[in-house]
Enzyme design. Structure first.
Site, PDB file in Angstrom:
ATOM      1  N   ASP A 221       0.859  -1.180   0.000  1.00  0.00           N
ATOM      2  CA  ASP A 221       0.000   0.000   0.000  1.00  0.00           C
ATOM      3  C   ASP A 221       0.896   1.232   0.000  1.00  0.00           C
ATOM      4  O   ASP A 221       1.856   1.297   0.761  1.00  0.00           O
ATOM      5  CB  ASP A 221      -0.895  -0.002   1.249  1.00  0.00           C
ATOM      6  CG  ASP A 221      -2.068   0.929   1.065  1.00  0.00           C
ATOM      7  OD1 ASP A 221      -2.565   1.044  -0.071  1.00  0.00           O
ATOM      8  OD2 ASP A 221      -2.479   1.572   2.041  1.00  0.00           O
TER       9      ASP A 221
ATOM     10  N   ASP B 256     -26.215  20.945  19.429  1.00  0.00           N
ATOM     11  CA  ASP B 256     -25.406  20.515  20.585  1.00  0.00           C
ATOM     12  C   ASP B 256     -26.027  21.077  21.862  1.00  0.00           C
ATOM     13  O   ASP B 256     -26.964  21.884  21.809  1.00  0.00           O
ATOM     14  CB  ASP B 256     -23.944  20.962  20.421  1.00  0.00           C
ATOM     15  CG  ASP B 256     -22.988  19.946  21.052  1.00  0.00           C
ATOM     16  OD1 ASP B 256     -23.277  19.468  22.166  1.00  0.00           O
ATOM     17  OD2 ASP B 256     -21.969  19.617  20.431  1.00  0.00           O
TER      18      ASP B 256
ATOM     19  N   GLY C 154     -29.777  21.761  22.095  1.00  0.00           N
ATOM     20  CA  GLY C 154     -30.640  20.619  22.399  1.00  0.00           C
ATOM     21  C   GLY C 154     -29.822  19.409  22.798  1.00  0.00           C
ATOM     22  O   GLY C 154     -28.604  19.410  22.679  1.00  0.00           O
ATOM     23  N   ASP C 155     -30.534  18.394  23.285  1.00  0.00           N
ATOM     24  CA  ASP C 155     -29.880  17.165  23.726  1.00  0.00           C
ATOM     25  C   ASP C 155     -30.225  16.067  22.733  1.00  0.00           C
ATOM     26  O   ASP C 155     -31.401  15.716  22.570  1.00  0.00           O
ATOM     27  CB  ASP C 155     -30.403  16.821  25.128  1.00  0.00           C
ATOM     28  CG  ASP C 155     -29.687  15.622  25.718  1.00  0.00           C
ATOM     29  OD1 ASP C 155     -29.124  14.820  24.931  1.00  0.00           O
ATOM     30  OD2 ASP C 155     -29.691  15.481  26.956  1.00  0.00           O
TER      31      ASP C 155
END
Ligand SMILES: O=c1[nH]cc([C@@H]2O[C@H](COP(=O)(O)OP(=O)(O)OP(=O)(O)O)[C@@H](O)[C@H]2O)c(=O)[nH]1
Length: 570
Positions: free
Chosen positions: A44, A431, A457-458
């Site tokens: 890679d 939040d 807000g929750d």
């Protein structure tokens, strides 16, 4: 070293190149015989510049951004190679893995816009790590190369031959292979049948040492260890022992790093030539002897360079540990030195007394936080978000969406990056009220935009703002299963048909993703969850079960993986 006889060792072996890269096929074309494998080779290639990892560009814009970043600068090209030797014994497939990586430095000329776009329009960048092919047109961008040229093309042939020479030396001879892993696994017909590290249930507890998938009627059997092979005579330590010592000593290194950050050592040394210990001591208002000791340990940890003239920052220290740098993780360090360290020092007492204890104390107890504690948590989150926002915003093409809601979006760092990337997009940051109140104190890389709105807000109890794309970033990795399911079900319930859900979460280290960590402790970034980190496959299946379709996963830089699904009609 005589190389030809070494590559010839593979001549009569059945070699599988576990790579779709046509360049690697070409470089190894003399060594392959595509029957069932004796040897599997995987590789890679990535490009690293200024702390960022560039893989293959996803589109022309992405190629443009990558090449612009490389313009006029030195960067490193790393190719990691894994060689798996397979042997069938008593119906079991016995494997021995060795791995190495090679680094080459490449310097690009300053690239004009015109040249950049001409090169991008040639189509060459698209399947190349870092967005250029040094062996073709991309060669014109390069001023010089230090190291193995073929390593840049995708395969470090010289080092590979040296590894082969070591591997085919008699066991026990000086320089014989470092054994990374030697396990017996059931013989299978194809390599696709080998265990899926991310299989169902792997996220709910450390996998047993013989964890594997029953596929095609093949039943996993208990591993026969190298010790058993040698009739009890061991020449290697059990894998956990080295890890055990690292775990015992690890906190010392953390404390040195956190203390040096707190004392602003990396700020003092940023953008300055080497300073003596006495100079640094004066600037951080500390004792000369103590400072010298701290600087010496920082140098031993690779955080500082030490020369006859004194101490200076490494590139990484200036980039991530100085407080004023664009990609600073100074806030994250302060958060770990403060509340996280405090929580860990209380561990014994909390366990004895049964008090609530979590290694990430603040998000779990928002009502108990002071303003300063909330700010401290936000600074930590802000630093990480700024570091990853570009990768998250561009991991998929989100241009079909016109409104997004970043749940737990904290300071809005990702929201601002999203609106910068997608001119039609409006983003709501959802939040806790105390977080939203303080978010204005934080600066983001992107221009402040009227298309970013904050809604308090929750997310576990309040209804979610409407949006046609919901985003959750670096939030779920340490959540227990029931809480994770609860939130994802709520989000799914808020999604109209056609709405998207984008999850960006900490990627397990490569070896964990590949199942190699089954007998090692879980990754430190998810410490405290008691389980191995969830890989993208697990999130993909979760979303599918919740009614999302076209669920795709992508890597977002070195730290995160991103999963995107679209809500199907019920
Ligand atoms: O100068 C050059 N730099 C890089 C390349 C080619 O880029 C890719 C690197 O990608 P990766 O390592 O992921 O390899 P893939 O092609 O995706 O194959 P896998 O199936 O192994 O993932 C690689 O092809 C290099 O050859 C180049 O050509 N020139």
């Amino acid at each position: 070293m005589l190389l030809c006889p070494v590559i010839g060792k593979l001549q009569h072996k059945r070699v599988v190149l576990a790579s779709s890269s046509p360049r690697r096929q070409e470089i190894l074309s003399n060594a392959k015989d595509l029957r069932a494998p004796d040897v599997v080779i995987g590789a890679d290639t990535i490009v690293a510049v200024g702390g960022l990892i560039l893989e293959k560009p996803v589109d022309k814009q992405d190629a443009y951004r990558m090449l612009l970043r490389l313009s006029g600068k030195e960067h490193s090209v790393f190719t990691g190679v894994t060689i798996v030797h397979c042997r069938s014994k008593d119906g079991q497939l016995d494997t021995e893995v060795s791995e190495f990586y090679e680094e080459t430095t490449v310097k690009f000329s300053e690239l004009s816009e015109e040249l950049l776009w001409e090169y991008i329009d040639s189509g060459e960048p698209m399947d190349k790590a870092g967005g250029y092919g040094i062996q073709a047109l991309g060669g014109m961008l390069v001023e010089y190369v230090r190291g193995d040229f073929l390593n840049v093309v995708g395969f470090p042939l010289n080092r590979f031959c040296k590894e082969l020479a070591r591997l085919y030396r008699a066991p026990g001879a000086p320089g014989a292979p470092r054994r990374v892993q030697r396990d017996s696994i059931p013989a299978v017909h194809t390599f696709e049948e080998l265990g899926d590290a991310d299989a169902e249930g792997s996220g709910s507890g450390p996998a047993p040492a013989n964890a594997g998938r029953e596929a095609g009627g093949v039943r996993p059997r208990a591993p026969r260890t190298r010790e058993a092979d040698l009739n009890g005579v061991t020449d290697s330590q059990p894998p956990l022992l080295a890890g055990l010592l690292e775990l015992m000593y690890g906190f010392k290194a953390s404390k040195v790093l956190l203390t040096a950050c707190k004392l602003n050592v990396f700020d003092v040394l940023k953008d300055r030539g080497p300073l003596t210990a006495a100079d640094v001591a004066r600037k951080i208002d500390a004792s000369v002897g103590g400072t010298e000791h701290l600087l010496d340990i920082c140098a031993a940890l690779g955080l500082l360079d030490k020369s006859d003239r004194g101490y200076s920052n490494t590139e990484t220290a200036s980039l991530h540990l100085a407080s004023d740098s664009e990609q600073s993780l100074h806030g994250l360090a302060a958060y770990h030195d403060g509340p996280v360290w405090g929580a860990f020092t209380q561990l014994g007492r909390a366990v004895r007394e049964g008090a609530a204890w979590t290694p990430e104390p603040l998000p779990q107890a928002p009502h108990e936080r002071s303003t300063e504690e909330t700010l401290q948590f936000m600074r930590a989150s802000h630093g990480l978000s700024k570091l990853t926002a570009q990768h998250v915003a561009t991991a998929f093409d989100l241009s079909p969406f016109t409104s997004a809601c970043h749940l737990g979006g904290c300071t809005g760092a990702l929201a601002h990056k999203l609106v910068q990337e997608y001119p039609r997009l409006q983003v709501t940051v959802f939040d806790l009220p105390e977080v939203v109140k303080l978010a204005g104190d934080f600066q983001t890389d992107a221009q402040p935009s009227e298309r970013v709105h904050f809604v308090p807000g929750d997310l576990s109890s309040d209804s979610l703002p409407p949006a046609d794309l919901y985003v959750l970033c670096s939030l779920l990795h340490d959540w227990p299963e029931d809480r994770l399911h609860g939130l994802l079900s709520r989000v799914s319930g808020s999604c109209k048909p056609g709405a998207g859900l984008l999850l960006a979460e900490l990627a397990p280290a490569e070896e964990e993703a590949a199942g190699g960590a089954a007998r090692r402790p879980p990754g430190l970034r998810t410490l405290g969850t008691g389980r191995r980190p969830r890989g993208p496959g697990r999130y993909q299946r979760l979303l599918q079960r919740l009614g999302f379709q076209d669920v795709q996963a992508a890597r977002a830089g070195g730290l995160l993986h991103v999963v995107l699904g679209t809500r199907a009609a019920p």
